[in-house]
Design an enzyme around this catalytic site. Structure first.
Site, PDB file in Angstrom:
ATOM      1  CE  LYS A  93      -2.302   0.386  -6.586  1.00 11.62           C
ATOM      2  NZ  LYS A  93      -2.540  -0.117  -5.804  1.00 11.62           N
ATOM      3  N   GLY A 129      -9.460   2.085  -5.837  1.00  6.66           N
ATOM      4  CA  GLY A 129     -10.125   1.443  -3.869  1.00  6.66           C
ATOM      5  C   GLY A 129     -11.605   1.512  -4.349  1.00  6.66           C
ATOM      6  N   GLY A 155      -0.860  10.300   8.342  1.00  5.89           N
ATOM      7  CA  GLY A 155      -0.976   8.752   8.146  1.00  5.89           C
ATOM      8  C   GLY A 155      -1.110   8.400   6.958  1.00  5.89           C
ATOM      9  CD  GLU A 199       2.273   4.060   2.281  1.00  6.08           C
ATOM     10  OE1 GLU A 199       3.030   3.239   2.890  1.00  6.08           O
ATOM     11  OE2 GLU A 199       1.882   3.471   2.440  1.00  6.08           O
ATOM     12  CG  ASP A 225      -0.886   4.465  -6.106  1.00  3.53           C
ATOM     13  OD1 ASP A 225      -0.666   3.793  -6.117  1.00  3.53           O
ATOM     14  OD2 ASP A 225      -1.415   5.318  -6.595  1.00  3.53           O
ATOM     15  CE  LYS A 229      -4.013   3.846  -7.008  1.00  2.27           C
ATOM     16  NZ  LYS A 229      -4.123   5.445  -6.160  1.00  2.27           N
ATOM     17  N   GLY A 260      -9.213   4.532   2.853  1.00  2.52           N
ATOM     18  CA  GLY A 260      -8.834   3.953   3.954  1.00  2.52           C
ATOM     19  C   GLY A 260      -9.175   2.154   3.860  1.00  2.52           C
TER      20      GLY A 260
END
Lengths: 347, 347
Positions: free
Chosen positions: B129, B158, B210, B213, B224, B228, B325
């Site tokens: 990014k 993604g 998971g 973070e 984030d 974006k 993912g």
């Protein structure tokens, strides 16, 4: 890139609501497309069943828009002998917008128009479902071999970008399921039935509001959904499937009692078209189905449409919206032209 | 068309989760892409901070996949002196997948990589990014002037095709508003808070799974989403906007009581990023907002993301989904390669 022309001559073939909307859209947008996208689109031909007209310098879109729904033969320059073959043979256009009415059995007259245009190096964008339904493999191969645009986004939901979502947004992935609420009219009628109207009342209201056709069969019996679904199955899944292979059930048999029962249980009835891979072939069906609140189709209301793709590596994709009406439909036909320009297919 | 090569050499730059997923994706899909799309992608270079390796005939993806997360310097052929400049100067690749970590202040090292690749005629797809945030006008112009791909779809969600929806599905229309739930981690935490967990409990659960973070600041503080959003505002709306111009509020201040109050009133709290035109400029903000059941964001649950565009001639468009993912993210970086191939940008 430096030798690339940016001037293209557009011919409208079939001058109904969509043709008129395209003229209005060009008036609204062509200057913007010239400055921001760099493409200079001039409308040089308009053709309808009785003839049409041509001007190499570009037709007067303001005068055409002002002419409105009046008969074309009273428009200045109308020539009853001007015809499709002449337009192509004399290379009077670079791109045609094929807007003649859909015939889902023969694809005509659009099929002959599109085939002849592509054979002669003319780009095509179309709203006509018939030729795509009947002859997609032939026409898409012809366009590809000639390096030409064959824009079909307008055939499968207009402004709803169902083809872009299925073909481009899923590029590289394998799409195993397409499902959608592909017909806005039936979705509107179902929404009104949830408010307590019975089927006949809801249909009459939709007809009075100009949402449903006087002859609503294509919509309410599910055929419009089925046609769009089969086109998507061909274009997106490369499916070898014909309309006659698709079991189609419409909404006319639904009772207000069924709607109420589902609503009370937190569910809504939607007319859903679905295509899927099964043992190496693509199958499809159209029928009313009940969906619960967790389903993305649950909140697709009134005249809206939506489509969902299920893929292996890119997951699921749900797309809804895209305005209804002639201007958005015209904008979707021109969207394919702008995309083809941006990506260098139109040169 | 007949003289067009269909063989392209890919170099992965930055070998973390996404790089490894790309190797696995190539193993799964490259044969299919060869037969159905006609493009033959061979991985010839892998580079990480300590060096990398090169094989003109294509690296052994099976061996690489089997190598897993083990240090690259134990892989056969590893060369600590092999570096980015050599890879480009020696023309060892046609396309790079730039996967180095995001630095949203300087854009480095990705910015230098992407600039140098494009200057030397190498196509780029990236998940990074930073360079897009910092230098989109420069890099996009450079790519355009050189006729090269600069694929940025992976940077803004993604597998969620946010760039394709905003740029391609809205081609020809004027987009006035972008809004979205652009961060899956915060959306997951908010969903869990609706189930009765407080913020800290929900965050810990997401970290254990998971999803979040160890250092969750970029996600939960809204950065984030803001990054974006700013990229989308630049790419889709041509907005001259910097991250520092965007008021950003995250979700860490939300109490379980607020969530409950909204839920009882039939509403849900979502972390929403929004960009809009105001007096000739593009403005943007990120903050938690309450949406009711009629809003399309209401039903975007758990790790899902979505984006909505409001346009003049094509109406509103809502897009949700796209799996989370590494494999879907790798598939989105390769989607830009496949699209560029299909549309003739990669030649």
């Amino acid at each position: 890139m430096s030798f690339r022309s940016n001037k293209f001559r557009l011919g409208i073939v079939g001058y109904g609501n969509l043709g008129r909307a395209t003229v209005n859209l060009l008036l609204q947008k062509s200057e913007h497309w010239r400055t921001s996208d760099g493409i200079d689109l001039a409308l040089t031909c308009v053709l309808d069943v009785n003839g049409g007209f041509y001007n190499a310098d570009g037709l007067n879109c303001e005068a055409l828009a002002a002419h409105g729904r009046a008969s074309l033969d009273s428009f200045n320059g109308f020539d009853a002998k001007f015809n499709f073959k002449e337009m192509i043979d004399e290379r009077l256009v670079d791109i045609i917008a094929e807007y003649t009415p859909t015939n889902k059995e023969t694809g005509e007259p659009g099929l002959s128009h599109i085939r002849y245009a592509l054979q002669n190096g003319i780009h095509v964008t179309t709203s006509n479902k018939g030729p795509i339904l009947v002859a997609w493999p032939e026409l898409s191969l012809l366009a590809r071999n000639k390096g030409l645009m064959l824009g079909v986004g307008c055939t499968t939901g207009g402004a709803l970008p169902s083809v872009i979502a299925g073909r481009d947004a899923m590029a590289g992935a394998d799409t195993s399921i397409i499902e959608g609420v592909l017909n806005g009219t039936t979705n509107y009628i179902l929404s009104r039935m949830e408010s307590g109207l019975d089927y006949i009342e809801a249909l009459k209201e939709a007809q009075a509001a100009g949402i449903a056709e006087t002859d609503p069969g294509m919509d309410v019996d599910g055929w419009d959904s089925a046609v769009k679904l089969v086109i998507l199955a061909k274009v997106v899944m490369n499916g070898n499937i014909d309309l006659k292979d698709v079991p189609v059930k419409g909404i006319s048999g639904l009772s207000i009692k069924e709607m109420e029962t589902e609503l009370k249980a937190g569910r809504r009835i939607k007319l859903i078209g679905r295509a899927w891979r099964e043992g190496g072939v693509v199958r499809a069906s159209v029928a009313p189905e009940s969906v619960d609140k967790t389903h993305p189709f649950y909140s697709v209301s009134a005249k809206d449409k939506c489509v969902r793709y299920v893929s292996d590596t890119l997951g699921d994709l749900f797309v809804s919206g895209g305005a209804s009406g002639p201007i958005p439909a015209a904008a979707s036909a021109m969207r394919d032209v702008l995309l083809a320009w941006r990506t260098g297919i139109i040169v």
